[in-house]
Motif scaffolding. Structure first.
Motif, PDB file in Angstrom:
ATOM      1  N   ALA A 183      19.809  57.790  46.091  1.00 28.91           N
ATOM      2  CA  ALA A 183      20.831  57.731  47.134  1.00 28.91           C
ATOM      3  C   ALA A 183      20.598  56.566  48.093  1.00 28.91           C
ATOM      4  CB  ALA A 183      20.878  59.053  47.901  1.00 28.91           C
ATOM      5  N   GLU A 184      19.337  56.336  48.475  1.00 26.37           N
ATOM      6  CA  GLU A 184      19.095  55.266  49.467  1.00 26.37           C
ATOM      7  C   GLU A 184      19.371  53.872  48.886  1.00 26.37           C
ATOM      8  OE1 GLU A 184      16.459  57.267  48.433  1.00 26.37           O
ATOM      9  OE2 GLU A 184      14.622  56.067  48.253  1.00 26.37           O
ATOM     10  N   VAL A 185      19.313  53.748  47.554  1.00 29.90           N
ATOM     11  CA  VAL A 185      19.617  52.446  46.945  1.00 29.90           C
ATOM     12  C   VAL A 185      21.126  52.186  46.943  1.00 29.90           C
ATOM     13  CG1 VAL A 185      19.478  51.079  44.805  1.00 29.90           C
ATOM     14  CG2 VAL A 185      17.550  52.512  45.505  1.00 29.90           C
ATOM     15  N   VAL A 186      21.900  53.210  46.667  1.00 29.11           N
ATOM     16  CA  VAL A 186      23.347  52.979  46.508  1.00 29.11           C
ATOM     17  C   VAL A 186      24.178  53.219  47.761  1.00 29.11           C
ATOM     18  CG1 VAL A 186      23.595  53.296  44.046  1.00 29.11           C
ATOM     19  CG2 VAL A 186      23.611  55.293  45.522  1.00 29.11           C
ATOM     20  N   LYS A 187      23.700  54.039  48.662  1.00 25.55           N
ATOM     21  CA  LYS A 187      24.519  54.385  49.833  1.00 25.55           C
ATOM     22  C   LYS A 187      24.955  53.112  50.573  1.00 25.55           C
ATOM     23  CE  LYS A 187      24.744  57.917  53.404  1.00 25.55           C
ATOM     24  NZ  LYS A 187      25.376  57.362  54.519  1.00 25.55           N
ATOM     25  N   GLY A 188      26.247  53.014  50.805  1.00 26.30           N
ATOM     26  CA  GLY A 188      26.762  51.847  51.522  1.00 26.30           C
ATOM     27  C   GLY A 188      27.157  50.692  50.601  1.00 26.30           C
ATOM     28  N   THR A 189      26.930  50.833  49.300  1.00 27.86           N
ATOM     29  CA  THR A 189      27.335  49.771  48.362  1.00 27.86           C
ATOM     30  C   THR A 189      28.841  49.570  48.403  1.00 27.86           C
ATOM     31  OG1 THR A 189      25.494  50.144  46.847  1.00 27.86           O
ATOM     32  CG2 THR A 189      27.475  49.166  45.907  1.00 27.86           C
ATOM     33  N   ASP A 190      29.250  48.332  48.529  1.00 30.20           N
ATOM     34  CA  ASP A 190      30.674  48.032  48.572  1.00 30.20           C
ATOM     35  C   ASP A 190      30.854  46.556  48.220  1.00 30.20           C
ATOM     36  OD1 ASP A 190      33.330  47.715  49.078  1.00 30.20           O
ATOM     37  OD2 ASP A 190      33.254  48.285  51.189  1.00 30.20           O
ATOM     38  N   PHE A 191      31.027  46.291  46.924  1.00 28.22           N
ATOM     39  CA  PHE A 191      31.275  44.902  46.527  1.00 28.22           C
ATOM     40  C   PHE A 191      32.371  44.864  45.483  1.00 28.22           C
ATOM     41  CE2 PHE A 191      27.906  46.281  43.577  1.00 28.22           C
ATOM     42  CZ  PHE A 191      28.254  45.702  42.370  1.00 28.22           C
ATOM     43  N   ILE A 192      32.860  43.672  45.167  1.00 28.61           N
ATOM     44  CA  ILE A 192      33.857  43.587  44.107  1.00 28.61           C
ATOM     45  C   ILE A 192      33.425  42.577  43.046  1.00 28.61           C
ATOM     46  CG2 ILE A 192      35.876  44.298  45.471  1.00 28.61           C
ATOM     47  CD1 ILE A 192      36.620  41.472  45.843  1.00 28.61           C
ATOM     48  N   VAL A 193      33.770  42.901  41.816  1.00 31.27           N
ATOM     49  CA  VAL A 193      33.553  41.948  40.730  1.00 31.27           C
ATOM     50  C   VAL A 193      34.895  41.277  40.457  1.00 31.27           C
ATOM     51  CG1 VAL A 193      32.887  41.659  38.317  1.00 31.27           C
ATOM     52  CG2 VAL A 193      31.752  43.398  39.722  1.00 31.27           C
ATOM     53  N   VAL A 194      34.894  39.947  40.555  1.00 32.14           N
ATOM     54  CA  VAL A 194      36.081  39.174  40.206  1.00 32.14           C
ATOM     55  C   VAL A 194      35.809  38.563  38.837  1.00 32.14           C
ATOM     56  CG1 VAL A 194      37.536  37.202  40.831  1.00 32.14           C
ATOM     57  CG2 VAL A 194      36.618  38.686  42.623  1.00 32.14           C
ATOM     58  N   ARG A 195      36.458  39.123  37.839  1.00 29.44           N
ATOM     59  CA  ARG A 195      36.215  38.723  36.448  1.00 29.44           C
ATOM     60  C   ARG A 195      37.360  37.858  35.938  1.00 29.44           C
ATOM     61  NH1 ARG A 195      36.958  43.168  31.554  1.00 29.44           N
ATOM     62  NH2 ARG A 195      36.935  41.677  29.832  1.00 29.44           N
ATOM     63  N   GLU A 196      37.033  36.702  35.349  1.00 24.42           N
ATOM     64  CA  GLU A 196      38.069  35.874  34.723  1.00 24.42           C
ATOM     65  C   GLU A 196      38.551  36.634  33.497  1.00 24.42           C
ATOM     66  OE1 GLU A 196      40.523  33.223  32.889  1.00 24.42           O
ATOM     67  OE2 GLU A 196      38.803  34.143  31.877  1.00 24.42           O
ATOM     68  N   LEU A 197      39.868  36.719  33.293  1.00 29.64           N
ATOM     69  CA  LEU A 197      40.359  37.695  32.305  1.00 29.64           C
ATOM     70  C   LEU A 197      41.177  37.113  31.152  1.00 29.64           C
ATOM     71  CD1 LEU A 197      40.107  40.810  32.151  1.00 29.64           C
ATOM     72  CD2 LEU A 197      42.311  40.981  33.273  1.00 29.64           C
ATOM     73  N   THR A 198      41.561  35.851  31.229  1.00 30.52           N
ATOM     74  CA  THR A 198      42.409  35.349  30.137  1.00 30.52           C
ATOM     75  C   THR A 198      41.792  34.155  29.411  1.00 30.52           C
ATOM     76  OG1 THR A 198      43.633  34.057  31.781  1.00 30.52           O
ATOM     77  CG2 THR A 198      44.605  36.145  31.102  1.00 30.52           C
ATOM     78  N   GLY A 199      40.488  33.941  29.616  1.00 34.00           N
ATOM     79  CA  GLY A 199      39.843  32.824  28.935  1.00 34.00           C
ATOM     80  C   GLY A 199      38.494  33.240  28.386  1.00 34.00           C
ATOM     81  N   GLY A 200      37.599  32.253  28.282  1.00 29.63           N
ATOM     82  CA  GLY A 200      36.248  32.532  27.803  1.00 29.63           C
ATOM     83  C   GLY A 200      36.228  32.944  26.346  1.00 29.63           C
ATOM     84  N   ILE A 201      35.175  33.649  25.992  1.00 32.24           N
ATOM     85  CA  ILE A 201      34.940  33.956  24.568  1.00 32.24           C
ATOM     86  C   ILE A 201      35.951  34.945  24.001  1.00 32.24           C
ATOM     87  CG2 ILE A 201      33.300  35.850  24.905  1.00 32.24           C
ATOM     88  CD1 ILE A 201      31.571  34.399  22.686  1.00 32.24           C
ATOM     89  N   TYR A 202      36.668  35.660  24.877  1.00 29.73           N
ATOM     90  CA  TYR A 202      37.681  36.604  24.390  1.00 29.73           C
ATOM     91  C   TYR A 202      38.836  35.888  23.700  1.00 29.73           C
ATOM     92  CZ  TYR A 202      36.094  41.003  26.516  1.00 29.73           C
ATOM     93  OH  TYR A 202      35.412  42.137  26.830  1.00 29.73           O
ATOM     94  N   PHE A 203      39.104  34.655  24.129  1.00 35.91           N
ATOM     95  CA  PHE A 203      40.289  33.969  23.617  1.00 35.91           C
ATOM     96  C   PHE A 203      39.979  32.615  22.962  1.00 35.91           C
ATOM     97  CE2 PHE A 203      41.839  36.900  26.860  1.00 35.91           C
ATOM     98  CZ  PHE A 203      42.925  37.483  26.233  1.00 35.91           C
ATOM     99  N   GLY A 204      38.719  32.129  23.103  1.00 34.76           N
ATOM    100  CA  GLY A 204      38.386  30.793  22.629  1.00 34.76           C
ATOM    101  C   GLY A 204      38.566  30.606  21.125  1.00 34.76           C
ATOM    102  N   GLN A 205      38.961  29.406  20.738  1.00 31.86           N
ATOM    103  CA  GLN A 205      39.108  29.040  19.325  1.00 31.86           C
ATOM    104  C   GLN A 205      38.080  27.969  18.993  1.00 31.86           C
ATOM    105  OE1 GLN A 205      41.010  30.484  17.146  1.00 31.86           O
ATOM    106  NE2 GLN A 205      42.442  31.633  18.419  1.00 31.86           N
ATOM    107  N   PRO A 206      37.523  27.884  17.791  1.00 30.52           N
ATOM    108  CA  PRO A 206      37.825  28.763  16.665  1.00 30.52           C
ATOM    109  C   PRO A 206      37.121  30.115  16.748  1.00 30.52           C
ATOM    110  CG  PRO A 206      36.153  27.167  16.044  1.00 30.52           C
ATOM    111  CD  PRO A 206      36.582  26.830  17.451  1.00 30.52           C
ATOM    112  N   ARG A 207      37.690  31.063  16.043  1.00 34.71           N
ATOM    113  CA  ARG A 207      37.081  32.383  15.926  1.00 34.71           C
ATOM    114  C   ARG A 207      37.348  32.909  14.523  1.00 34.71           C
ATOM    115  NH1 ARG A 207      39.959  35.872  20.282  1.00 34.71           N
ATOM    116  NH2 ARG A 207      38.852  37.567  19.246  1.00 34.71           N
ATOM    117  N   GLY A 208      36.509  33.781  14.052  1.00 33.57           N
ATOM    118  CA  GLY A 208      36.775  34.365  12.746  1.00 33.57           C
ATOM    119  C   GLY A 208      35.516  34.934  12.119  1.00 33.57           C
ATOM    120  N   PHE A 209      35.663  35.477  10.928  1.00 33.63           N
ATOM    121  CA  PHE A 209      34.490  35.900  10.181  1.00 33.63           C
ATOM    122  C   PHE A 209      34.805  35.912   8.699  1.00 33.63           C
ATOM    123  CE2 PHE A 209      34.997  40.296   8.613  1.00 33.63           C
ATOM    124  CZ  PHE A 209      36.169  40.692   9.276  1.00 33.63           C
TER     125      PHE A 209
END
Ligand code: IPM
Ligand code: MG
Length: 362
Positions: free
Chosen positions: A122-148
């Protein structure tokens, strides 16, 4: 002119929790004279059953004709063995890309009344309040080339300068309205793509000198989130790292069923709870609607720029929790167990009370 919201309840518990959120949003909108208009469509497994695709062109067009989308959850064991492009997850990736939702905002907030349900002390997490801003339409999820093929599988992690610039700006802007601290997460000791990421984030930082910027390698970031989550305010990172770090961040709050998210672009925004479709409890009136209700609060704040309406909803959620009301997923000894509909009623009641108090103050 009214603000158009497209509802995509999806699969599993999705329909139950979206209808809860809509009730709360309608109440607030009605009382505060915010003109909203709702329409609804299928996405995910339910869409596959009806149209043979997890996201039909018609529904996509309707999303594009609206101002914001409220999504429940998609997926379930029934559709897991479908080919990649027909899986409910494919619909999620497509809608993000088509609506240009490049910024995914995932708050990691510990509710005081739920601090004991965290897997950390509890003492580690109490008061935790942050946000993750994640890039969502690029990077390895969409990069070319891809395949197997039989002998190899490959993907490409790639970022362009403008892609990094725009997500960095979102993170710095968000930090400005919070505690003015951004942590950029990458793997610049190994990856060239991260070297570009880091360079560009620091360039954009020149426009935000009132915000403190630091860098962390992703492995260290994962460790720090678990070790001392309170040190963070805004974390900005790429698509894959953000996927992983946002799960860790959500989990340590002990409130995974409670956390909302927003995905934003320049024209559209999509709001959804962080949790999944929980097919095992679908249709049993057991699901926790609070994350979706909180997603509605995010919609008011970000899409409608109505911080007051958003605050009313969040306050109602906090009050309901502090009175000991719990759905099964967050139930503990001594609290009061509620069904989905009962929890929704409890939030509606509190919302009404808060709004009438505010009226009498004005
Ligand atoms: C998420 C999910 C998705 C992702 C999956 C379902 C495609 O894990 O929204 O975090 O990886 O982005
Ligand atoms: Mg994920």
């Amino acid at each position: 002119m009214s603000f158009k919201i497209m509802l995509l309840p999806g699969d599993g518990i999705g329909p139950d929790i979206v209808s809860s959120a809509v009730k709360v949003m309608k109440l607030v909108a009605g009382k505060m004279s915010i003109p909203l208009e709702f329409s609804e469509g299928l996405m995910g497994g339910c869409s596959y059953e009806k149209y043979g695709t997890p996201l039909s062109e018609g529904v996509l067009a309707e999303c594009k004709a609206s101002d914001a989308v409220l999504l429940g959850a998609v997926g379930g064991p029934k559709w897991e063995s479908l080919p990649h492009n027909l899986k409910p997850e494919a619909a999620l990736l497509r809608i993000r890309k088509e609506l240009g939702l490049f910024a995914n905002i995932r708050p990691a907030k510990v509710y005081d009344s739920l601090v004991e349900s965290s897997s950390l002390k509890a003492e580690v997490v109490k008061g935790t309040d942050f946000i993750v801003v994640r890039e969502l339409t690029g990077g390895i999820y969409f990069g070319q080339p891809r395949g197997f093929n039989e002998t190899r599988g490959w993907n490409t992690m790639e970022y362009s300068r403008p892609e990094v610039e725009r997500i960095a700006r979102i993170a710095f802007e968000m930090a400005r309205s919070r505690n003015k601290k951004v942590t950029s997460v990458d793997k610049a000791n190994v990856l060239e793509v991260s070297q570009l990421w880091r360079t560009v984030v620091h360039e954009i930082h020149k426009d935000y000198q009132d915000v403190a910027l630091s860098d962390l390698y992703v492995d260290n970031a994962a460790m720090q989130i678990v070790k001392n989550p309170k040190q963070f305010d805004v974390i900005v990172t790429g698509n894959l790292f953000g996927d992983i770090l946002s799960d860790i961040s959500g989990m340590i709050t002990g409130s995974l069923g409670m956390l909302p998210s927003a995905s934003m672009g320049t024209r559209y925004a999509l709001y959804e709870p962080i949790h999944g479709s929980a097919p095992d409890i679908a249709g049993q009136n057991k699901a926790n609607p609070l994350a979706t209700i909180a997603s509605g609060a995010m919609l008011f704040a970000h899409s409608l720029k109505n911080a007051k309406a958003s605050a009313v909803i969040n306050e109602a959620i906090e009050e309901v929790l502090s009175e000991g009301f719990r759905t099964a997923d967050i139930f503990s000894e001594g609290s009061k167990l509620l069904s989905t509909t009962e929890m929704t009623e409890a939030v509606l009641e509190k919302t009404e009370k808060i709004l009438s108090q505010k009226e009498s103050v004005l």
